[in-house]
Design a protein around this motif. Structure first.
Motif, PDB file in Angstrom:
ATOM      1  N   UNK A 157      -1.176 -48.520  33.003  1.00 58.48           N
ATOM      2  CA  UNK A 157      -0.512 -47.242  32.776  1.00 58.48           C
ATOM      3  C   UNK A 157      -1.082 -46.538  31.552  1.00 58.48           C
ATOM      4  N   UNK A 158      -0.804 -45.244  31.470  1.00 58.61           N
ATOM      5  CA  UNK A 158      -1.209 -44.442  30.317  1.00 58.61           C
ATOM      6  C   UNK A 158       0.027 -44.056  29.518  1.00 58.61           C
ATOM      7  N   UNK A 180      -5.257 -47.075  28.863  1.00 62.75           N
ATOM      8  CA  UNK A 180      -5.651 -48.418  29.274  1.00 62.75           C
ATOM      9  C   UNK A 180      -4.647 -49.484  28.887  1.00 62.75           C
ATOM     10  N   UNK A 181      -3.345 -49.258  29.211  1.00 60.73           N
ATOM     11  CA  UNK A 181      -2.294 -50.234  28.923  1.00 60.73           C
ATOM     12  C   UNK A 181      -1.973 -51.046  30.181  1.00 60.73           C
ATOM     13  N   UNK A 191      -6.632 -45.340  22.758  1.00 62.96           N
ATOM     14  CA  UNK A 191      -7.222 -46.524  23.386  1.00 62.96           C
ATOM     15  C   UNK A 191      -7.720 -46.131  24.773  1.00 62.96           C
ATOM     16  N   UNK A 192      -8.958 -46.489  25.060  1.00 62.92           N
ATOM     17  CA  UNK A 192      -9.568 -46.111  26.333  1.00 62.92           C
ATOM     18  C   UNK A 192      -9.389 -47.174  27.408  1.00 62.92           C
ATOM     19  N   UNK A 238     -17.528 -58.498  29.423  1.00 65.36           N
ATOM     20  CA  UNK A 238     -16.250 -57.814  29.251  1.00 65.36           C
ATOM     21  C   UNK A 238     -16.003 -56.903  30.446  1.00 65.36           C
ATOM     22  N   UNK A 239     -14.846 -57.062  31.082  1.00 60.39           N
ATOM     23  CA  UNK A 239     -14.462 -56.207  32.210  1.00 60.39           C
ATOM     24  C   UNK A 239     -13.010 -55.786  32.008  1.00 60.39           C
ATOM     25  N   UNK A 240     -12.595 -54.632  32.547  1.00 65.75           N
ATOM     26  CA  UNK A 240     -11.193 -54.220  32.421  1.00 65.75           C
ATOM     27  C   UNK A 240     -10.240 -55.266  32.999  1.00 65.75           C
ATOM     28  N   UNK A 241      -8.995 -55.261  32.525  1.00 65.76           N
ATOM     29  CA  UNK A 241      -8.013 -56.231  33.017  1.00 65.76           C
ATOM     30  C   UNK A 241      -7.758 -56.076  34.511  1.00 65.76           C
TER      31      UNK A 241
END
Length: 225
Positions: A7-8, A62-63, A208-209, A220-223
């Motif tokens: 979520x943003x 990027x939460x 935060x991006x 490193x990859x997004x969650x």
């Protein structure tokens, strides 16, 4: 089954703290009719795990948080139903079903990247970009960091994976693991102290991006890849 939600958080809601955001999503999930699982015992609670907490006043696109569900219809349906309950400034961006072997969001966090700008109240020298680049290019940046256990000296350079100037903003990719979680404000405060640049209260705008985990190969990859 485990589900991860991205979520943003933008606009006035950036001033809402982490604990209140957790309570907000607990209520939002109930309003959306999501079939979330509860813990057992005398005081059952929703099974939910948030990734790295965002500092109050920072924005983010990027939460993440994880939930355990008893049943699921479709990830797009969950996204739509949650977005229908969201307050202005919070938007559900992605929903993904996780493999059972996937660690929880908080334990998975390895890094995060940010875009930071100085507020107009900060008086910067004309050559601040060159000085910041030179600061980052040092072999070592020893600094004292306060922790829950007291103060200790660290090499700040080891926690900065990438730093670059983007027009009048600063991009940083930082270590966000539980053992050496680094904040972008601390990096810039250290730089400003070294250059005798005085800072007023709340000198930076921070966004935060993305939040990242490491693959088995160390990438490193997004969650949610």
């Amino acid at each position: 089954m485990k589900v991860r939600i991205k979520f943003s958080k933008e606009g006035p809601v950036r001033f809402i703290g982490h604990l209140d955001i957790m309570r907000y999503f607990q209520k939002a999930i109930r309003r959306a009719g999501i079939d979330i699982a509860y813990s057992t015992g005398f005081s059952p609670h929703q099974i939910m795990s948030f990734a790295s907490p965002l500092s109050v006043g920072h924005e983010s696109c990027g939460e993440y948080f994880d939930v355990e569900l008893n049943s699921i219809t479709d990830t797009e349906d969950i996204k739509m139903r949650l977005n229908q309950t969201m307050a202005e400034g919070i938007q559900i961006l992605q929903v993904a079903v996780l493999d059972e072997t996937e660690g929880n969001a908080m334990a998975s966090v390895a890094a995060a990247d940010y875009l930071i700008s100085f507020r107009d109240s900060v008086s910067l020298p004309d050559d601040w970009k060159e000085k910041l680049t030179a600061f980052y290019e040092k072999d070592k940046i020893p600094v004292i960091k306060k922790t829950k256990k007291g103060e200790r000296e660290i090499d700040l350079k080891e926690t900065i994976y990438q730093l670059e100037i983007r027009e009048d903003q600063v991009y940083m990719l930082l270590d966000a693991g539980s053992g050496s979680n680094m904040k972008p404000g601390f990096v810039l405060e250290t730089f400003c102290t070294a250059e005798n640049i005085s800072l007023p209260e709340y000198p930076f705008r921070v966004r935060r991006l993305e939040t990242y985990k490491r693959t088995g190969e160390g990438r490193l990859v997004p969650l949610i890849p």
